[in-house]
Write an enzyme that holds these catalytic residues in place. Sequence first.
Site, short mmCIF file in Angstrom:
data_model
loop_
_atom_site.label_atom_id
_atom_site.label_comp_id
_atom_site.label_asym_id
_atom_site.label_seq_id
_atom_site.Cartn_x
_atom_site.Cartn_y
_atom_site.Cartn_z
N ASN A 456 0.82 -1.21 0.00
CA ASN A 456 0.00 0.00 0.00
C ASN A 456 0.86 1.26 0.00
OD1 ASN A 456 -2.53 -1.26 -0.01
ND2 ASN A 456 -2.51 -1.53 2.22
N HIS A 461 -3.28 2.24 -2.33
CA HIS A 461 -4.30 1.31 -1.83
C HIS A 461 -5.02 0.57 -2.96
CE1 HIS A 461 -4.09 2.20 2.46
NE2 HIS A 461 -3.85 3.46 2.11
N GLU A 491 -5.54 -7.67 5.62
CA GLU A 491 -4.88 -8.74 4.88
C GLU A 491 -4.98 -10.09 5.60
OE1 GLU A 491 -1.63 -6.55 7.26
OE2 GLU A 491 -3.53 -6.12 6.28
#
Length: 587
Positions: A456, A461, A491
């Site tokens: 990210n 993102h 995640e």
Amino acid sequence: MRLCLRLMFAALGLLALPVQAAPPPLALEGWEYRWGDSPPGPDGSPAWLTEASGWQAIDFPSNPPGRQGQQHAWFRTTLPDGEWRDPVLYITSIDLIGQLYLDGELLYQYGEFDADGRGDFAGWPWHMVELPEDFADRTLHLRIFSYYTDIGLWGEVQLMDRIDGLNGVIQGSAKALAVGAFCLLLAVLALLFALLGEQRRGFIGIALFASASGLMLLAEAPARQLLLERALWWDTLRAASYFTLPVAMGLLLAHWLEGTAARWMRWLWRLHLAYLAGALTLVQAGAISLSLTFPAFDALLAITLPLMLLLALWQASRLGMEQRLVVASFVLFAPLLLVDMLVAHGFVSWRSIPLSSGALGFALAIAGISLWDYRRTQQRLAELNRSLERQVAERTAELDRMVETLEGYSYQDALTGLKNRRYFDELLAHESRRADREREPLSLVLMDLDHFKQVNDRHGHEAGDQVLRQFATLLQAHFRDSDVVCRLGGEEFVALLPGADPADAAARAAAVTRAVGQHVFLWGDKPLESVTLSCGVASYPAHTAEPLALVGLADHALYCAKRSGRNHSVTWSPDAEGDDSRVAALG
């Protein structure tokens, strides 16, 4: 009643986004029938439950050929195999009462049978019959008694998960409930216009038609059983409102037509009014069954409704614009009513008829025409009209808020398409009870992408989201169909493996860890840097006597995998609690 409300509110959560069930609902096939009622066998149960001969094939368990006054019929089929977690048999309706046997044992009964195998009409509710887990390849027998024009089942007969059945009930009722409620609101407003203005007969006709349509739609909506489990009460309300429709239509048309056509129209609606009063009086006195009033009414309607159409069309060329619009709206609605009647009696194969849309359209057309005509001489009603618009706007806004609330109850993760944390929590509780009850192994793999924050930070993102979607696709390809993969958040993912022992679960975790390490994740056409995965594995009953403890054990194992270098899987060891060095690693 309290149970029905709980089921209703549980199912309402599925209105906006239905739960994805595997497999989907399945219609039963391979039906056979035989006329008559079974004699008792040596043990007192029906002898036909064990007889193989005398059965004839039929496409659907309803109205076999050659009835000739028969009031008893039997049907049978073999239930197919499937992976439903909470299997039920959903039946739209039974004509009139029946018993369901599974491999010779009584599974479900609707209505009361006397010693002669007969019984009284108990209403036309839908049925959701709970099936045992080992229902596959077992024979289902149906014993039916009916003195109605139809005999057997009606509508849909499907195997499905209970939650899918409730979801179907709510979704199948949403339009009818909304239109029915709107028709009732329209009826109240039309009655107010009748009290305030001069054209009372026209607005009384609108109020009568709108209220009859609204009550009929509410009484026919499948969700009625979730509100009140009194099938005969609902069908009595349905009969009263249904029998009122031609009275209201004739009253409206007689108001707008002229001369001979208007006089004949008055005779027709008065004939239906006499039938309405006579039929319901006889039903309440116990002289006839409520079910038998429907075919008699439909036979009458099949004659009077075309006559109403002919009378309306006869004067169409001599009518004014407003009157022609009234006739046109009636011409559009009447055929829907006739087709719905044909479907109900099996003359046309079962299908959904948009009767609610037709009723709403006719009611709105008549109301609009009447308001148009009325407003020319009754300007003082303008404020009431604006009040109606405000009420509709408020109800629309309320509905929008309800939809937004219901969307929050989804079981699906919007980003990856996997099941979400809410679904996992409920599934873990269910599978834990099943594993504990059946003493079968249950394993859990907790997964976390290593250093995912760096993706990210380096690429944004949107790139991270793309990695999560690709990772979800990879997970679905590496686990079995019976395994359930969910996204817990960020995640972090989890896989629940029913029937898998520690070795199986560890092997699958190691395999998916290797697959992630070898996979090239893309952002657009650009390959990203290598992404790795760490896994924690725990299994019941090898690691714990309490299945619900698997999450904590797997989390501990995942922590050990992270501390020992990442990019591998770790299986929890009973000796490792408080001592990370004694956890066995795979990968």
